[in-house]
Design a protein around this motif. Sequence first.
Motif, PDB file in Angstrom:
ATOM      1  N   ALA A   1      38.584  51.760  41.391  1.00  0.00           N
ATOM      2  CA  ALA A   1      38.052  51.588  41.540  1.00  0.00           C
ATOM      3  C   ALA A   1      37.272  52.725  41.197  1.00  0.00           C
ATOM      4  O   ALA A   1      36.641  53.136  39.757  1.00  0.00           O
ATOM      5  CB  ALA A   1      36.463  50.884  42.274  1.00  0.00           C
TER       6      ALA A   1
ATOM      7  N   GLY B   1      32.742  51.138  33.038  1.00  0.00           N
ATOM      8  CA  GLY B   1      32.574  49.419  34.099  1.00  0.00           C
ATOM      9  C   GLY B   1      33.703  49.254  33.809  1.00  0.00           C
ATOM     10  O   GLY B   1      34.970  48.142  34.908  1.00  0.00           O
ATOM     11  N   GLU B   2      34.289  49.195  32.988  1.00  0.00           N
ATOM     12  CA  GLU B   2      35.971  47.700  32.395  1.00  0.00           C
ATOM     13  C   GLU B   2      36.954  48.773  33.468  1.00  0.00           C
ATOM     14  O   GLU B   2      38.205  47.955  34.221  1.00  0.00           O
ATOM     15  CB  GLU B   2      36.335  47.696  31.316  1.00  0.00           C
ATOM     16  CG  GLU B   2      37.617  47.334  30.689  1.00  0.00           C
ATOM     17  CD  GLU B   2      37.298  47.181  29.351  1.00  0.00           C
ATOM     18  OE1 GLU B   2      39.283  47.710  28.887  1.00  0.00           O
ATOM     19  OE2 GLU B   2      36.923  47.011  28.869  1.00  0.00           O
TER      20      GLU B   2
ATOM     21  N   ILE C   1      36.616  48.286  37.484  1.00  0.00           N
ATOM     22  CA  ILE C   1      37.383  47.040  37.485  1.00  0.00           C
ATOM     23  C   ILE C   1      38.496  46.998  37.788  1.00  0.00           C
ATOM     24  O   ILE C   1      39.558  46.086  38.458  1.00  0.00           O
ATOM     25  CB  ILE C   1      36.410  45.668  36.724  1.00  0.00           C
ATOM     26  CG1 ILE C   1      34.796  45.313  36.631  1.00  0.00           C
ATOM     27  CG2 ILE C   1      36.835  44.285  37.018  1.00  0.00           C
ATOM     28  CD1 ILE C   1      34.172  44.040  36.211  1.00  0.00           C
TER      29      ILE C   1
ATOM     30  N   ILE D   1      41.227  46.381  40.864  1.00  0.00           N
ATOM     31  CA  ILE D   1      41.910  44.722  41.627  1.00  0.00           C
ATOM     32  C   ILE D   1      43.058  45.677  41.171  1.00  0.00           C
ATOM     33  O   ILE D   1      44.195  45.602  42.336  1.00  0.00           O
ATOM     34  CB  ILE D   1      42.028  44.302  39.788  1.00  0.00           C
ATOM     35  CG1 ILE D   1      40.376  43.708  39.555  1.00  0.00           C
ATOM     36  CG2 ILE D   1      42.973  43.357  39.774  1.00  0.00           C
ATOM     37  CD1 ILE D   1      40.193  42.335  38.755  1.00  0.00           C
TER      38      ILE D   1
END
Length: 139
Positions: A100, A111-112, A115, A119
């Motif tokens: 992250a 932000g994208e 994320i 992951i």
Amino acid sequence: MKTIYLFLLSITIFSCQNQTKVDADIAKKATIDSMKIVIENQKIIDSMNLKMAKIVRQKQEKEVVYVNQNGSSTTTNTTTKKKKWSGAAKGAVIGAGVGAVTGAIISKKKGEGAIIGGIAGAGVGAVTGDIIEDSKKKK
């Protein structure tokens, strides 16, 4: 004149002998005092170790559960242990955090990127943690 010199010489010799006895007594007292301090410090350390052992023992004591069936009471002793994280779980958490942060730094859309990086990092970290845990079990 010779008598005065002899008198002064004899006083000096006797005073030096007396001084060495005084120095020896002072050294003995200093040694004894330092030994007493060490003994007191060791007593404090021992008492702290006993208290810590008592606290650990209390944490490890068994939990008592009373069950009342048909008017009779039975006692069941159970031990409570904390569950440890698996290697895969540790790796996933660490990987998600690192992914992250890295994704947020590299990506233009913060932000994208965070994320997606989280992951991807969680997946890679879980696999890596599982591999490391399996290799430790084999040893």
